[in-house]
Design a protein around this motif. Structure first.
Motif, PDB file in Angstrom:
ATOM      1  N   TYR A 180       0.846  -1.186   0.000  1.00 16.05           N
ATOM      2  CA  TYR A 180       0.000   0.000   0.000  1.00 16.05           C
ATOM      3  C   TYR A 180       0.890   1.247   0.000  1.00 16.05           C
ATOM      4  O   TYR A 180       1.963   1.244   0.628  1.00 16.05           O
ATOM      5  N   PRO A 181       0.472   2.298  -0.669  1.00 13.94           N
ATOM      6  CA  PRO A 181       1.167   3.583  -0.494  1.00 13.94           C
ATOM      7  C   PRO A 181       1.109   3.982   0.977  1.00 13.94           C
ATOM      8  O   PRO A 181       0.134   3.689   1.674  1.00 13.94           O
ATOM      9  N   SER A 182       2.135   4.634   1.448  1.00 16.35           N
ATOM     10  CA  SER A 182       2.218   4.975   2.874  1.00 16.35           C
ATOM     11  C   SER A 182       1.001   5.772   3.350  1.00 16.35           C
ATOM     12  O   SER A 182       0.534   5.599   4.490  1.00 16.35           O
ATOM     13  N   ARG A 226       4.260  -1.783  -7.093  1.00 13.68           N
ATOM     14  CA  ARG A 226       3.884  -0.582  -6.339  1.00 13.68           C
ATOM     15  C   ARG A 226       2.552  -0.015  -6.822  1.00 13.68           C
ATOM     16  O   ARG A 226       1.931   0.812  -6.142  1.00 13.68           O
ATOM     17  N   TYR A 227       2.129  -0.457  -7.999  1.00 15.26           N
ATOM     18  CA  TYR A 227       0.868   0.031  -8.566  1.00 15.26           C
ATOM     19  C   TYR A 227      -0.278  -0.970  -8.394  1.00 15.26           C
ATOM     20  O   TYR A 227      -1.341  -0.796  -8.971  1.00 15.26           O
ATOM     21  N   GLU A 267      -1.787   3.249   4.051  1.00 11.67           N
ATOM     22  CA  GLU A 267      -1.491   2.126   4.943  1.00 11.67           C
ATOM     23  C   GLU A 267      -2.442   2.052   6.138  1.00 11.67           C
ATOM     24  O   GLU A 267      -2.860   0.954   6.529  1.00 11.67           O
TER      25      GLU A 267
END
Length: 241
Positions: free
Chosen positions: A91-93, A157-158, A96
């Motif tokens: 997950y992007p920070s 990351r996507y 999260e």
């Protein structure tokens, strides 16, 4: 007691049980086994209606039971696979803190599958084709995608935005008004069946090269793409005429 009239419903219940087993495997993070049982459920789903017609024992309860079984096997099971994947991907920070909640969005797939099945039961336009994406096709797309490429998805990351877009798109396809061809034949000759035979040939070659686990999702994408092209050209022809 007429045993014959219970045979189709027994097959339908086998479909439902297959969906329950697929869901159990999905919850424990075993996407390949979940996909296998979704495919087994699809086989039972194919034969229950055929057997009912052959034995002349079709009934309203069979139709309702079939929709219930289909929503478990082709709605809840793939939705659970997506739920598990959303629990483990990066997950992007900034998102999260929402990790405990976002995965539950996956179950909108089950809801839209149920809506699609309800519409299908009432829609008389779908005798030789489909309006919107059939639930088995949607289930095979998700099952194959998640079982065939788990590392790629989990390490990307996507992954989260891509899966979010795919969830929205698949739910829309289930209930949209896009005509989609069915592999039903009035006659077996090539004339008039070019698209169907071409699709079968390309799909068989694709599955032979990459395997069913990795290939089914691409077959479903191809199916939607061809259906959209056919609808576009048919609409263009209608406008010109």
């Amino acid at each position: 007691m007429n045993i014959k009239k219970h045979i189709p419903n027994t097959i339908t219940c086998c479909n439902l049980v297959s969906g329950c087993i697929a869901t159990a495997y999905a919850f424990t993070g075993q996407p390949m086994m979940a996909l296998l049982w979704i495919v087994i459920g699809a086989v039972f789903d194919f034969f229950d209606g055929m057997v009912a017609r052959l034995l002349h024992v079709s009934s309203p309860i069979g139709k309702e039971l079939d929709s219930l079984a289909d929503d478990v096997t082709f709605g809840v099971a793939p939705a659970t696979m997506v739920f598990y994947e959303l629990c483990v991907i990066d997950y992007p920070s900034a998102l999260e803190p929402l990790r405990p909640y976002i995965p539950y969005c996956a179950f909108v797939i089950a809801a839209f599958s149920a809506l699609r099945l309800a519409k299908f039961n009432l829609d008389e336009r779908q005798a030789m084709g489909f309006i919107g994406l059939p639930t088995p096709a949607n289930a095979l797309f998700w099952g194959s995608l998640l079982a065939g490429m788990p590392q790629l998805i989990e390490n990307s990351r996507y992954a989260l935005p891509v899966m979010a877009v795919l969830i929205v798109l698949s739910c829309w396809l289930l209930v949209c008004e896009l005509p989609m061809f069915a592999l039903k034949f009035k006659q077996w000759g090539l004339k008039g069946n070019e698209v169907k035979y071409g699709f079968i040939a390309v799909s068989a070659a694709l599955l032979a090269v990459v395997g069913p686990a990795k290939g089914f999702w691409a077959v479903i994408v191809l199916y939607v793409f061809i259906s959209a092209l056919l609808s576009f050209f048919k609409g263009s022809k209608g406008v010109k005429e």
